[in-house]
Scaffold this active site. Sequence first.
Site, PDB file in Angstrom:
ATOM      1  N   SER A  42      -9.685   1.645   3.141  1.00 38.58           N
ATOM      2  CA  SER A  42      -8.847   2.452   2.286  1.00 38.58           C
ATOM      3  C   SER A  42      -7.839   1.651   1.467  1.00 38.58           C
ATOM      4  O   SER A  42      -7.318   2.147   0.484  1.00 38.58           O
ATOM      5  CB  SER A  42      -8.105   3.486   3.130  1.00 38.58           C
ATOM      6  N   LYS A  47       0.863  -1.188   0.000  1.00 38.88           N
ATOM      7  CA  LYS A  47       0.000   0.000   0.000  1.00 38.88           C
ATOM      8  C   LYS A  47       0.897   1.233   0.000  1.00 38.88           C
ATOM      9  O   LYS A  47       1.957   1.245   0.646  1.00 38.88           O
ATOM     10  CB  LYS A  47      -0.876  -0.052   1.261  1.00 38.88           C
ATOM     11  N   SER A  61      -9.670  -0.767   7.318  1.00 43.68           N
ATOM     12  CA  SER A  61      -9.129  -0.629   5.964  1.00 43.68           C
ATOM     13  C   SER A  61      -8.469  -1.862   5.372  1.00 43.68           C
ATOM     14  O   SER A  61      -8.160  -1.871   4.181  1.00 43.68           O
ATOM     15  CB  SER A  61      -8.135   0.521   5.918  1.00 43.68           C
TER      16      SER A  61
HETATM   17  N1  GLN Z   1     -12.879   3.914   6.682  1.00 43.42           N
HETATM   18  C1  GLN Z   1     -12.309   4.343   7.924  1.00 43.42           C
HETATM   19  C2  GLN Z   1     -11.942   5.796   7.824  1.00 43.42           C
HETATM   20  O1  GLN Z   1     -12.233   6.389   6.853  1.00 43.42           O
HETATM   21  C3  GLN Z   1     -11.134   3.487   8.280  1.00 43.42           C
HETATM   22  C4  GLN Z   1      -9.984   3.758   7.419  1.00 43.42           C
HETATM   23  C5  GLN Z   1      -8.788   2.935   7.803  1.00 43.42           C
HETATM   24  O2  GLN Z   1      -8.903   1.887   8.429  1.00 43.42           O
HETATM   25  N2  GLN Z   1      -7.627   3.439   7.430  1.00 43.42           N
HETATM   26  O3  GLN Z   1     -11.372   6.358   8.689  1.00 43.42           O
END
Ligand code: GLN
Length: 500
Positions: free
Chosen positions: A157, A82, A181
């Site tokens: 994400s 990532k 994420s």
């Molecule tokens: N979707 C969640 C957020 O927007 C978690 C994102 C993540 O785990 N990085 O914060």
Amino acid sequence: MSQLHRLTLAELTGRLGRRECSAVEALQASLDQITRVDGDVRAFMSFDAADARAQAEAADRDLAAGVTHAAKPLLGVPVALKDVLSHRGQPLNCSSKILGSYRAPYDATVVERLKAAGAVVFGRLNMDEFAMGSSTETSAFQRTLNPWDLTRIPGGSSGGCAASVASGMVPVSIGSDTGGSIRQPAALCGVVGVKPTYGRVSRYGLTAFASSLDQIGPFARTVRDAALVTGVVSGYDRRDSTSIPQPVPDYLAALETASAGSRPLAGIRLGLAKEYMIGGLDPEVDAAMKASVARFVELGAEVVEVSLPHSDYAAATYYIIAPAEASANLARFDGVRYGARVEGKDPAEMNSRTRGAGFGAEVKRRIILGTYVLSSGYYDAYYLRAQKVRTLIRRDFLQAFETVDAILTPTTPSAAFRVGEKSDDPLQMYLSDIFTISCNLAGICGISVPCGFTAPKPGVPRLPLGLQLLGKPFGEETMFRIAHAYEQSTPWHRELSPLS
Ligand code: GLN
């Protein structure tokens, strides 16, 4: 065409170990698959083929010299990252414009460990900007699509991570999970995703989003592969003060017990949280959950109801704590230290112009929210209170774990949604994490495993669904064992997306 890209990690290391293929061939199969499908999927933002080839050649030299996978468990295996992890000499953008042409000057601890295990580490996988989002649509650069249906999001994400594994571009990728994420995109793309216990994996070299919630973890096609990679990247690191000096168990050995007998989960108690069984769940998700529970019972587990009384407050708590930490962490992107700069008449103007142009709308929303909840008039009312509720949420889990070995939930409230469906409604987007965020608030571990598909409908192909298992702090061994037994009794992990 070589079919090497369709192999799981275990199958690939088997072939490499028997010298039936070389690491260079395995890498080439990955690169060919990227060429074939990534024009559609768009998981990779970039990759350095020459650097990857040099690593693969080194792996082949090791294999020729008799180095085994017992010594280097990932020898010759392509692994993609990532775009939030430092990989020396490679671009690091967090899918944001603000980092400009920045390149990482050092390897993250996880990258060091992957390399020491013989992996061929390459590629920058697309993500929501600074890991803020649930669909990978907030990336400043490109939109990644779901390999099962190119009109849908891959989740986020770490959408690039999930899509790259689900479409056979790599057998393993590494992402980060702050509120879901890793698990959410894994579920929506039909692969396995692990969020280890807070402190299990060093965060050194991970660009911080919310430091008290962030953990690094793997995506893979099977629980076994994910367990192996978790073992490789886990362990104490003095460069991360929150990493915990606890020995790393042999996660693969734990799976052996899970394979044995027809009731491999006899003696295991699983909890269903009554607060999660409220109405409103998508009927197909609900049906898949019920079928999974029945399967666990057949495997010998006892399934009981548990209570997590503060569940209702999890989303609100998360969306105070995560933005608060993010607003502090992202202060370092000031036009001086890293990447992009927009000049101004004085440093303050330069700073605000740089941040104004460099950050996207979602990141700005989080910074504004975070700054607000930390401001002197509101600190007690929001941030401090959220911290107290966080303690209550953690306590709920620890209490539940006194009677059960793991907790079972759907990973997501529905299958992958359409591109654009939730991008104008941040609240709806935030609710796609409803089952995953408590795990980060509580600091426990979690895994998502494929648990079926939606039925195909006119114009909509079948879409993958995921089941989440939440384990005790440092309870990865048991969590993997349960997930593996379930997976081995179901067919879904053997299915590849149509693009593979
Ligand atoms: N979707 C969640 C957020 O927007 C978690 C994102 C993540 O785990 N990085 O914060």
